[in-house]
Design a protein around this motif. Structure first.
Motif, mmCIF file in Angstrom:
data_model
loop_
_atom_site.group_PDB
_atom_site.id
_atom_site.type_symbol
_atom_site.label_atom_id
_atom_site.label_comp_id
_atom_site.label_asym_id
_atom_site.label_seq_id
_atom_site.Cartn_x
_atom_site.Cartn_y
_atom_site.Cartn_z
ATOM 1 N N SER A 29 0.864 -1.174 0.000
ATOM 2 C CA SER A 29 0.000 0.000 0.000
ATOM 3 C C SER A 29 0.904 1.228 0.000
ATOM 4 O O SER A 29 1.883 1.283 0.728
ATOM 5 C CB SER A 29 -0.880 0.003 1.253
ATOM 6 O OG SER A 29 -1.586 1.211 1.362
ATOM 7 N N VAL A 30 0.550 2.213 -0.825
ATOM 8 C CA VAL A 30 1.344 3.437 -0.921
ATOM 9 C C VAL A 30 0.428 4.632 -0.672
ATOM 10 O O VAL A 30 -0.669 4.716 -1.231
ATOM 11 C CB VAL A 30 2.017 3.576 -2.304
ATOM 12 C CG1 VAL A 30 2.800 4.889 -2.396
ATOM 13 C CG2 VAL A 30 2.923 2.383 -2.587
ATOM 14 N N ASP A 31 0.894 5.542 0.186
ATOM 15 C CA ASP A 31 0.239 6.832 0.385
ATOM 16 C C ASP A 31 1.177 7.897 -0.175
ATOM 17 O O ASP A 31 2.382 7.863 0.072
ATOM 18 C CB ASP A 31 -0.010 7.118 1.871
ATOM 19 C CG ASP A 31 -1.023 6.176 2.489
ATOM 20 O OD1 ASP A 31 -1.916 5.699 1.771
ATOM 21 O OD2 ASP A 31 -0.923 5.911 3.701
ATOM 22 N N LEU A 32 0.600 8.835 -0.909
ATOM 23 C CA LEU A 32 1.390 9.897 -1.524
ATOM 24 C C LEU A 32 0.708 11.225 -1.261
ATOM 25 O O LEU A 32 -0.501 11.357 -1.447
ATOM 26 C CB LEU A 32 1.500 9.660 -3.036
ATOM 27 C CG LEU A 32 2.304 10.662 -3.848
ATOM 28 C CD1 LEU A 32 3.780 10.626 -3.471
ATOM 29 C CD2 LEU A 32 2.130 10.400 -5.336
ATOM 30 N N MET A 93 5.586 13.663 0.124
ATOM 31 C CA MET A 93 5.640 12.673 1.196
ATOM 32 C C MET A 93 5.149 11.371 0.575
ATOM 33 O O MET A 93 4.080 11.327 -0.044
ATOM 34 C CB MET A 93 4.737 13.061 2.371
ATOM 35 C CG MET A 93 4.830 12.108 3.582
ATOM 36 S SD MET A 93 4.039 10.479 3.422
ATOM 37 C CE MET A 93 2.349 10.907 3.141
ATOM 38 N N VAL A 94 5.953 10.323 0.712
ATOM 39 C CA VAL A 94 5.544 9.012 0.216
ATOM 40 C C VAL A 94 5.760 7.995 1.321
ATOM 41 O O VAL A 94 6.793 7.988 1.987
ATOM 42 C CB VAL A 94 6.287 8.628 -1.091
ATOM 43 C CG1 VAL A 94 7.786 8.574 -0.901
ATOM 44 C CG2 VAL A 94 5.773 7.320 -1.648
ATOM 45 N N ALA A 95 4.743 7.158 1.538
ATOM 46 C CA ALA A 95 4.821 6.078 2.518
ATOM 47 C C ALA A 95 4.518 4.771 1.789
ATOM 48 O O ALA A 95 3.467 4.634 1.157
ATOM 49 C CB ALA A 95 3.826 6.301 3.649
ATOM 50 N N THR A 111 6.094 -0.023 7.336
ATOM 51 C CA THR A 111 5.999 1.167 6.493
ATOM 52 C C THR A 111 7.275 1.989 6.564
ATOM 53 O O THR A 111 7.821 2.190 7.644
ATOM 54 C CB THR A 111 4.819 2.059 6.942
ATOM 55 O OG1 THR A 111 3.621 1.293 6.907
ATOM 56 C CG2 THR A 111 4.673 3.293 6.045
ATOM 57 N N ILE A 112 7.715 2.452 5.396
ATOM 58 C CA ILE A 112 8.792 3.439 5.330
ATOM 59 C C ILE A 112 8.168 4.722 4.792
ATOM 60 O O ILE A 112 7.399 4.677 3.833
ATOM 61 C CB ILE A 112 9.974 2.966 4.433
ATOM 62 C CG1 ILE A 112 11.089 4.005 4.398
ATOM 63 C CG2 ILE A 112 9.536 2.647 3.035
ATOM 64 C CD1 ILE A 112 11.858 4.138 5.656
ATOM 65 N N GLN A 113 8.468 5.853 5.434
ATOM 66 C CA GLN A 113 7.924 7.130 5.002
ATOM 67 C C GLN A 113 9.053 8.112 4.766
ATOM 68 O O GLN A 113 9.917 8.286 5.620
ATOM 69 C CB GLN A 113 6.963 7.685 6.054
ATOM 70 C CG GLN A 113 6.363 9.024 5.659
ATOM 71 C CD GLN A 113 5.290 9.480 6.618
ATOM 72 O OE1 GLN A 113 4.419 8.700 6.978
ATOM 73 N NE2 GLN A 113 5.347 10.734 7.026
ATOM 74 N N LEU A 114 9.054 8.737 3.587
ATOM 75 C CA LEU A 114 10.041 9.751 3.228
ATOM 76 C C LEU A 114 9.328 11.060 2.929
ATOM 77 O O LEU A 114 8.230 11.054 2.352
ATOM 78 C CB LEU A 114 10.827 9.325 1.977
ATOM 79 C CG LEU A 114 11.587 8.007 2.009
ATOM 80 C CD1 LEU A 114 12.273 7.782 0.676
ATOM 81 C CD2 LEU A 114 12.575 7.959 3.143
#
Length: 119
Positions: A29-32, A93-95, A111-114
């Motif tokens: 799953s990706v959050d942007l 921001m991308v997770a 999860t990795i978040q940058l």
């Protein structure tokens, strides 16, 4: 600045350090979230005056299809493409979350978040 968010972009991908992960794959799953000045598009109601979230989704799905050992690596590639392809974006921001990771425990996701501002 204004924000556009894409939440829970679901993919099936082959990321991971284990050989098995490259063969069997996993759910992700990706959050942007991006920030940009959307004032013009609020007035004109024209797609060319905003950040097209179809383009954002395409970047995520294409980058998630390229195998990486580390989630940090794929997240950074997503971020780099957003900045490169969409000049009006000032922040990303991308997770990236691996669902049910094979880490020997009952863990829903890792999860990795940058986050990064345009240089």
């Amino acid at each position: 600045m204004n924000s556009i968010k894409l939440k829970n972009i679901r993919t099936f991908s082959y990321h991971g350090c284990l050989v098995e992960e490259s063969k069997i794959g996993s759910d992700y799953s990706v959050d942007l979230e991006i920030k940009a000045d959307l004032k013009r598009s609020m007035e004109t109601d024209e797609l060319e005056d905003t950040v097209d979230y179809v383009h954002l989704n395409k970047i995520v799905t294409e980058e998630m299809a390229i195998r990486s050992k580390l989630l940090e690596h794929v997240a950074k590639r997503i971020m780099n493409r957003v900045f490169k392809e969409i000049p009006m974006v000032t922040f990303v921001m991308v997770a990236v979350s691996k669902i049910n990771p094979p880490i020997g425990g009952d863990v829903q996701a890792v999860t990795i978040q940058l986050e990064e501002k345009r240089q």
